[in-house]
Design an enzyme around this catalytic site. Structure first.
Site, PDB file in Angstrom:
ATOM      1  CG  MET A 387     -55.333  20.165  91.793  1.00 22.70           C
ATOM      2  SD  MET A 387     -56.444  20.438  90.411  1.00 22.70           S
ATOM      3  CE  MET A 387     -57.436  21.753  91.093  1.00 22.70           C
ATOM      4  CB  CYS A 388     -54.816  13.337  91.512  1.00 25.98           C
ATOM      5  SG  CYS A 388     -56.317  12.486  91.154  1.00 25.98           S
ATOM      6  CG  ASN A 389     -49.851  17.141  93.553  1.00 21.94           C
ATOM      7  OD1 ASN A 389     -49.213  17.214  94.601  1.00 21.94           O
ATOM      8  ND2 ASN A 389     -49.277  17.215  92.375  1.00 21.94           N
TER       9      ASN A 389
END
Ligand SMILES: *Cc1c(COP(=O)(O)O)cnc(C)c1O
Length: 505
Positions: A387-389
């Site tokens: 999640m790009c996290n």
């Protein structure tokens, strides 16, 4: 369920015909445009002659006036008074973030001794983290670090070394909503040389944004995440904090009044902030679409408050249903990741998202990408991965930088994920709701999980191996790993055996 829910059920087939027979649970990735919005927009373009707003002809003037009016309406939509805030149209939230970062970098570069201090919250999206590459000093803060930084001012930001703190109003991974009083408190503690960038890209999808009350120096959004279309973003700027953005060195068509290029070289930037920062031709047809998006959204949903109430109720139910899924042996089927302070159903602390991993009856992981793929085959659309996290992945899935490097070495990457490494997941499954979501979407997800992954009661003919329990437990975890990697099949009674050996009853 709310009155809005009944209204949505009634208009969903006509406004969102593309959803027929499908359960779309990736609203955090993008909302969907309503059919009447697209029809109104298409009809507007078919009947009105719009020209490039940088010219003075009647069509150009008309486009420019539309852009100005929609800019004002968008500020009003976010409760940002035009006396105090300006709105800069950009490609997306990421472009807004990069623009702020580049302005701070340019400010630091202009005078050699200038520097720039940066901190981002651990829940940040990669697009926020990237600003650290421009900064002369950077930090990653958890909630406690922010509080410590606020209660015990360590450094004094100055005009020569301003501070920028960036954080998401809502985690794009877990849906957790972060405190909105930070911008005011940071200003009160550190003064005008400390700035806050509120990444509202996820928050604004299902919550009203009250910019006047939050008073961030900068805030960014992506409109496709609120209305499904246009693919356009905005940077909202507090006028009293705007000077630092005027340090941007690059100029372009649209951002300058006069340029001299030969033999002298000088230029004069335009005065209004959005004029000085909107480089090239503004996305005027997309902005026209945004006007129709605002109209349609109001007609269908009333307000963002109503969307918030509706999605909070659905999220509470989705969270409870997922948390309640159990295998035959009583073990949970879904492992939900979040902070203890995030309460599904409470719009202040939690958005319309649930991040989780699916577990087998023995507690081992079902690879997240397999869940997405298997759901997809059943017309249930979720998102899976990191999640790009990275902060969320590290915290909830138990990774540190060193271990991450090892997975990377083993071949893991965004496009080529190793889903489970040494028993740990490198990503999650994310189910997210939006304005047009209904209970049937949630039900479809729960039904899919149950039918695909439920392991019925373990066999009663459990085989216990008579060797020492410790040696057995060791071989059990080894086998567990192999099973997770798909190398061996779990024997009957596996889960019970593991639990028995580990002393769980
Ligand atoms: C989606 C998202 C972004 C990136 O938005 P883009 O539209 O891809 O630029 C940044 N931050 C958060 C919290 C998001 O949800």
């Amino acid at each position: 369920m709310s009155a809005l829910n009944d209204a949505i059920v009634a208009f969903r087939d006509t406004e969102y015909p593309q959803l027929k027979g499908k359960a779309y649970l990736d609203h955090a990735g993008s909302q969907l445009p309503a059919a009447s919005f697209i029809t109104a927009f298409a009809s507007d373009l078919n009947t009105t002659l719009y020209g490039n707003p940088h010219s003075t002809s009647t069509p150009s003037h008309l486009a420019g006036a539309r852009v100005d009016a929609i800019r004002a309406r968008t500020l009003a939509f976010f409760n940002a008074s035009p006396e105090d805030y300006d709105l800069v149209f950009v490609a997306n939230a990421t472009a807004a973030i990069r623009l702020v970062g580049e302005c701070f970098r340019d400010h630091a570069l202009r005078a050699r001794k200038h520097a720039f201090w940066y901190a981002h919250h651990r829940d940040a999206h990669n697009s926020l983290i990237g600003i650290r590459e421009f900064a002369t000093e950077h930090h990653c803060f958890g909630d406690k670090d922010v509080e410590a930084w606020l209660s015990n001012p360590a450094t004094k930001p100055s005009a020569a070394k301003p501070a920028l703190f960036a954080y998401p109003g809502q985690s794009n991974m877990t849906g957790r909503r972060l405190p909105l009083d930070w911008p005011v408190r940071i200003r009160a503690t550190y003064g005008n040389n400390a700035y806050t960038l509120l990444d509202a890209a996820a928050l604004a999808t299902t919550a009203p944004l009250n910019i006047d009350a939050i008073a961030p120096d900068f805030a960014c959004v992506s409109f496709y995440k609120i209305f499904g279309y246009p693919d356009l973003g905005a940077l909202i700027v507090r006028k009293a904090s705007a000077d630092i953005l005027r340090h941007r060195t690059y100029f372009a068509g649209g951002t300058v009044d006069v340029v001299v290029s030969d033999p002298d070289t000088w230029h004069v930037k335009r005065k209004t902030l959005h004029e000085a920062l909107e480089e090239g031709t503004v996305a005027f047809r997309s902005i026209v679409a945004l006007g129709h998006a605002l109209d349609t959204h109001k007609r269908l949903y009333g307000s963002m408050e109503a969307v918030s109430t509706h999605t909070a109720a659905l999220t509470r139910g989705m969270h409870a249903a997922l948390a309640g899924l159990r295998h035959g042996n009583g073990q949970p089927m879904v492992w939900i990741h979040n902070e203890a302070t995030a309460m599904p159903g409470d719009a202040k602390t939690q958005g319309a998202t649930v991040a989780f991993n699916v577990l087998h009856g023995d507690g081992t992981l079902v690879p997240y990408g397999d869940v997405e793929r298997e759901a997809d085959a059943r017309g249930v659309y979720v998102r899976s991965g990191g999640m790009c996290n990275p902060g969320g992945v590290q915290k909830y899935l138990g990774w540190n930088g060193k271990a991450m490097k090892m997975v990377l070495k083993a071949g893991h990457g965004c496009a080529t994920p190793i889903q489970v490494h040494e028993g740990k997941a490198t990503g999650v499954v994310r189910a997210s709701l939006g304005a047009c979501s209904v209970q049937a979407d949630v039900d479809a997800l729960v039904k899919f999980l149950r039918s695909q992954y439920l392991e019925k009661a373990a066999s009663t003919t459990t085989i216990y191996i008579a060797t020492g329990a410790e040696a057995e437990l060791e071989s059990v975890s080894e086998m567990n790993e192999k099973a997770t990697m798909g190398k061996v099949k779990r024997p009957v009674g596996w889960a019970k055996r593991v639990m028995g050996l580990a002393g769980i009853h």
